[in-house]
Design a protein around this motif. Structure first.
Motif, PDB file in Angstrom:
ATOM      1  N   LEU A  87       0.869  -1.117   0.066  1.00 43.64           N
ATOM      2  CA  LEU A  87      -0.108   0.027   0.088  1.00 43.64           C
ATOM      3  C   LEU A  87       0.834   1.395   0.074  1.00 43.64           C
ATOM      4  CD1 LEU A  87      -2.928  -1.032   2.414  1.00 43.64           C
ATOM      5  CD2 LEU A  87      -3.097  -0.699  -0.027  1.00 43.64           C
ATOM      6  N   VAL A  88       1.873   1.151   0.645  1.00 42.94           N
ATOM      7  CA  VAL A  88       3.115   2.546   0.508  1.00 42.94           C
ATOM      8  C   VAL A  88       3.252   2.484  -0.843  1.00 42.94           C
ATOM      9  CG1 VAL A  88       5.538   3.012   1.233  1.00 42.94           C
ATOM     10  CG2 VAL A  88       3.970   1.982   2.954  1.00 42.94           C
ATOM     11  N   GLY A  89       3.687   1.577  -1.656  1.00 44.75           N
ATOM     12  CA  GLY A  89       3.911   1.811  -2.995  1.00 44.75           C
ATOM     13  C   GLY A  89       2.701   2.121  -3.853  1.00 44.75           C
ATOM     14  N   ALA A  90       1.660   1.597  -3.486  1.00 40.27           N
ATOM     15  CA  ALA A  90       0.454   2.053  -4.394  1.00 40.27           C
ATOM     16  C   ALA A  90       0.141   3.540  -4.350  1.00 40.27           C
ATOM     17  CB  ALA A  90      -0.582   1.053  -3.904  1.00 40.27           C
ATOM     18  N   SER A  91       0.134   3.666  -2.832  1.00 39.94           N
ATOM     19  CA  SER A  91      -0.119   5.456  -2.368  1.00 39.94           C
ATOM     20  C   SER A  91       1.095   6.317  -2.948  1.00 39.94           C
ATOM     21  CB  SER A  91      -0.383   5.434  -1.139  1.00 39.94           C
ATOM     22  OG  SER A  91       0.878   5.153  -0.176  1.00 39.94           O
ATOM     23  N   GLY A  92       2.169   5.824  -3.103  1.00 37.36           N
ATOM     24  CA  GLY A  92       3.280   6.628  -3.654  1.00 37.36           C
ATOM     25  C   GLY A  92       2.990   6.808  -5.230  1.00 37.36           C
ATOM     26  N   PHE A  93       2.608   5.790  -5.673  1.00 30.83           N
ATOM     27  CA  PHE A  93       2.280   5.864  -7.302  1.00 30.83           C
ATOM     28  C   PHE A  93       1.180   6.992  -7.761  1.00 30.83           C
ATOM     29  CE2 PHE A  93      -0.285   4.793 -11.010  1.00 30.83           C
ATOM     30  CZ  PHE A  93       0.858   4.853 -12.118  1.00 30.83           C
ATOM     31  N   LEU A  94       0.196   6.734  -6.801  1.00 33.82           N
ATOM     32  CA  LEU A  94      -0.824   7.595  -6.782  1.00 33.82           C
ATOM     33  C   LEU A  94      -0.339   9.023  -6.318  1.00 33.82           C
ATOM     34  CD1 LEU A  94      -3.962   7.506  -7.581  1.00 33.82           C
ATOM     35  CD2 LEU A  94      -4.427   7.313  -4.864  1.00 33.82           C
ATOM     36  N   GLN A  95       0.448   9.480  -5.683  1.00 31.44           N
ATOM     37  CA  GLN A  95       0.578  10.606  -5.434  1.00 31.44           C
ATOM     38  C   GLN A  95       1.696  11.084  -6.530  1.00 31.44           C
ATOM     39  OE1 GLN A  95       4.072  10.940  -2.655  1.00 31.44           O
ATOM     40  NE2 GLN A  95       3.582  13.118  -2.129  1.00 31.44           N
ATOM     41  N   SER A  96       2.551  10.445  -7.079  1.00 30.65           N
ATOM     42  CA  SER A  96       3.400  10.952  -7.973  1.00 30.65           C
ATOM     43  C   SER A  96       2.567  11.266  -9.556  1.00 30.65           C
ATOM     44  CB  SER A  96       4.610   9.879  -8.642  1.00 30.65           C
ATOM     45  OG  SER A  96       3.850   8.679  -8.891  1.00 30.65           O
ATOM     46  N   TYR A  97       1.473  10.431  -9.538  1.00 28.76           N
ATOM     47  CA  TYR A  97       0.429  10.778 -10.665  1.00 28.76           C
ATOM     48  C   TYR A  97      -0.244  11.967 -10.755  1.00 28.76           C
ATOM     49  CZ  TYR A  97      -3.322  10.187 -13.817  1.00 28.76           C
ATOM     50  OH  TYR A  97      -4.348  10.382 -14.836  1.00 28.76           O
ATOM     51  N   PHE A  98      -0.453  12.482  -9.413  1.00 29.46           N
ATOM     52  CA  PHE A  98      -1.056  13.727  -9.129  1.00 29.46           C
ATOM     53  C   PHE A  98      -0.258  14.983  -8.986  1.00 29.46           C
ATOM     54  CE2 PHE A  98      -4.731  11.145  -8.211  1.00 29.46           C
ATOM     55  CZ  PHE A  98      -5.681  11.617  -8.966  1.00 29.46           C
ATOM     56  N   MET A  99       1.144  14.645  -8.669  1.00 32.55           N
ATOM     57  CA  MET A  99       1.888  15.628  -8.545  1.00 32.55           C
ATOM     58  C   MET A  99       2.217  16.427  -9.691  1.00 32.55           C
ATOM     59  SD  MET A  99       2.627  16.071  -5.309  1.00 32.55           S
ATOM     60  CE  MET A  99       1.041  15.911  -5.061  1.00 32.55           C
ATOM     61  N   PRO A 100       2.416  17.923  -9.697  1.00 36.69           N
ATOM     62  CA  PRO A 100       2.748  18.500 -10.892  1.00 36.69           C
ATOM     63  C   PRO A 100       4.137  18.507 -11.540  1.00 36.69           C
ATOM     64  CG  PRO A 100       2.684  20.185  -9.043  1.00 36.69           C
ATOM     65  CD  PRO A 100       2.157  18.644  -8.634  1.00 36.69           C
ATOM     66  N   THR A 101       4.088  18.321 -12.748  1.00 36.26           N
ATOM     67  CA  THR A 101       5.560  18.189 -13.430  1.00 36.26           C
ATOM     68  C   THR A 101       6.131  19.580 -13.591  1.00 36.26           C
ATOM     69  OG1 THR A 101       4.394  17.988 -15.795  1.00 36.26           O
ATOM     70  CG2 THR A 101       4.864  15.937 -14.638  1.00 36.26           C
ATOM     71  N   ALA A 102       7.461  19.485 -13.746  1.00 39.10           N
ATOM     72  CA  ALA A 102       8.225  20.764 -14.161  1.00 39.10           C
ATOM     73  C   ALA A 102       7.942  21.328 -15.226  1.00 39.10           C
ATOM     74  CB  ALA A 102       9.666  20.620 -13.553  1.00 39.10           C
ATOM     75  N   PRO A 103       7.905  22.608 -15.536  1.00 39.57           N
ATOM     76  CA  PRO A 103       7.698  23.314 -16.808  1.00 39.57           C
ATOM     77  C   PRO A 103       8.907  22.818 -17.723  1.00 39.57           C
ATOM     78  CG  PRO A 103       7.248  24.644 -15.126  1.00 39.57           C
ATOM     79  CD  PRO A 103       7.909  23.656 -14.380  1.00 39.57           C
TER      80      PRO A 103
END
Length: 237
Positions: free
Chosen positions: A158-174
């Motif tokens: 669940l740590v890995g899954a939630s980490g992936f979910l977090q990275s999916y929603f995090m904004p990318t650098a311009p």
């Protein structure tokens, strides 16, 4: 010297916060106490998170100027860096806000690790503040199922899954889409970092996993909240 500072600034406050929560709410088990503590920590760090979000949005607006500066000074990395820093300063941008947020949590995770490594079931009265009353007993079984002082493969996943979910929603650098190396690095971070944190959390106590999961999910909800709020602010302005 360093260990004394760490104990005074991180370990003791964290230990007392957990014991205090379980004393005020005696029906809590240690796992739920860790989740509540994580929630309080992330609320305290909310100004940093908001600053990071605003920085990402400001960088998107300045992306054309940033690209122009990089192109103009591409043969001189020192001048490029100086002009970029000047541009950031003029627009009140702190490009290191994301790093500060990440670093702020590392000593907390380390302190949490030591709390459960040293044996949380036995109350260390020496580390307690005078105003913290020790609870009658400490229940280490999270929801009556998981021993938070031991390893747990499900929570690590669940740590890995939630980490992936977090990275999916995090904004990318311009401008990252225009840089093959940066794009490749971001893709690796999106997929490899959650796997790495999941693996690391399995080597540690389940309490660390609960902290990571709660923190990751808090970041997702926070990101969606800030996006909606900034959209409303733009419409009003």
């Amino acid at each position: 010297m360093i260990s004394n500072i760490f104990n005074a600034v991180f370990y003791q406050p964290l230990y007392n916060a957990l014991i205090g929560l379980m004393s005020l709410l005696p029906f809590l088990d240690a796992g739920v106490a860790v989740i509540l503590f994580t929630f309080l920590v992330r609320l305290a760090l909310f100004p940093l998170s908001r600053s990071m979000m605003r920085t990402q949005n400001a960088l998107k607006v300045l992306d054309p100027e940033i690209k122009a500066l990089k192109e103009k000074h591409k043969g001189n990395s020192q001048q490029q860096a100086e002009h970029l820093l000047t541009l950031y300063k003029q627009n009140n941008i702190n490009p290191f806000s994301g790093i500060i947020l990440a670093l702020a949590q590392l000593p907390i995770i380390l302190a949490l690790y030591f709390v459960f490594q040293r044996g949380f079931s036995t109350i260390d009265t020496v580390s307690l503040y005078s105003f913290i009353a020790p609870p009658a007993s400490i229940n280490l079984l999270f929801l009556g199922l998981v021993d938070v002082a031991g390893k747990n493969i499900l929570l690590a996943i669940l740590v890995g899954a939630s980490g992936f979910l977090q990275s999916y929603f995090m904004p990318t650098a311009p401008g990252s889409a225009d840089n093959a190396f940066t794009k490749s690095l971001q893709l690796q971070m999106r997929y490899m970092f959650p796997v790495l944190t999941g693996f690391i959390s399995y080597q540690l106590s389940a309490a660390i996993s609960l902290y990571w999961i709660t923190s990751n999910m808090f970041s997702v909800v926070q990101e969606l909240f800030l996006r909606k709020r900034m959209t409303v602010e733009k419409k009003i302005s």
